[in-house]
Design an enzyme around this catalytic site. Sequence first.
Site, PDB file in Angstrom:
ATOM      1  N   TYR A  93       0.843  -1.197   0.000  1.00  0.00           N
ATOM      2  CA  TYR A  93       0.000   0.000   0.000  1.00  0.00           C
ATOM      3  C   TYR A  93       0.879   1.249   0.000  1.00  0.00           C
ATOM      4  CZ  TYR A  93      -3.790  -3.222   1.097  1.00  0.00           C
ATOM      5  OH  TYR A  93      -4.682  -4.267   1.047  1.00  0.00           O
ATOM      6  N   ASN A 116     -12.661  -0.595  -5.055  1.00  0.00           N
ATOM      7  CA  ASN A 116     -12.409  -0.880  -6.466  1.00  0.00           C
ATOM      8  C   ASN A 116     -13.626  -1.592  -7.071  1.00  0.00           C
ATOM      9  OD1 ASN A 116     -11.449  -1.731  -8.967  1.00  0.00           O
ATOM     10  ND2 ASN A 116     -10.113  -3.300  -8.115  1.00  0.00           N
ATOM     11  N   CYS A 124      -6.456  -4.981  -7.631  1.00  0.00           N
ATOM     12  CA  CYS A 124      -6.228  -4.613  -6.235  1.00  0.00           C
ATOM     13  C   CYS A 124      -5.770  -5.813  -5.407  1.00  0.00           C
ATOM     14  CB  CYS A 124      -7.461  -3.957  -5.641  1.00  0.00           C
ATOM     15  SG  CYS A 124      -8.946  -4.969  -5.674  1.00  0.00           S
ATOM     16  N   HIS A 125      -5.998  -7.015  -5.916  1.00  0.00           N
ATOM     17  CA  HIS A 125      -5.533  -8.216  -5.205  1.00  0.00           C
ATOM     18  C   HIS A 125      -4.003  -8.293  -5.156  1.00  0.00           C
ATOM     19  CE1 HIS A 125      -5.732  -9.475  -9.453  1.00  0.00           C
ATOM     20  NE2 HIS A 125      -4.741 -10.309  -9.157  1.00  0.00           N
ATOM     21  N   GLU A 151      -1.516 -16.427 -10.322  1.00  0.00           N
ATOM     22  CA  GLU A 151      -0.558 -15.635 -11.068  1.00  0.00           C
ATOM     23  C   GLU A 151       0.893 -16.029 -10.780  1.00  0.00           C
ATOM     24  OE1 GLU A 151      -1.235 -11.435 -10.596  1.00  0.00           O
ATOM     25  OE2 GLU A 151      -3.345 -11.591 -11.159  1.00  0.00           O
TER      26      GLU A 151
END
Length: 155
Positions: A93, A116, A124-125, A151
Amino acid sequence: MNYRCEIKTDLGTMTLIETENKISHISFSIMEKLLEIPIKKTMLLEKAEQQILEYFEGKRQNFSLPIAPEGTAFQKKVWKALQNIPYGQTRSYGEIAKEIGQCHAVRAVGNANHNNPIAIVIPCHRVIGANGKLTGYYSGIDKKEFLLKLEGALI
């Protein structure tokens, strides 16, 4: 005109909303006010569905969809920065706050993430705590962890 569709994913049903030929919402839940939007598979919603499903299959790392997230100028600045986080990587953040030129706005960045409206496409993850821990995800930490593992992100 606004239209919506629902798709089945590995993380459950997702709702996609098209507003004036742009994607305005992709979420794991739906707000009651959005239920009034008629269900219709437009060409754009079909394209968005295809790209989301390809993402879950591990075949897509980037999205090519016109998006129109609704939010404040600050939120839009944060969401734009989130789109710069490469697939499979994370940022804190604080790093996002620095990137947008507001080093002390760490909590505000977290709040923007929470609000979001376009999950996955605005990733945002991929934002984690400064200590490397998974923190806050509107749809649940389990979903955040799943997406990051999908990912191949180091968590």
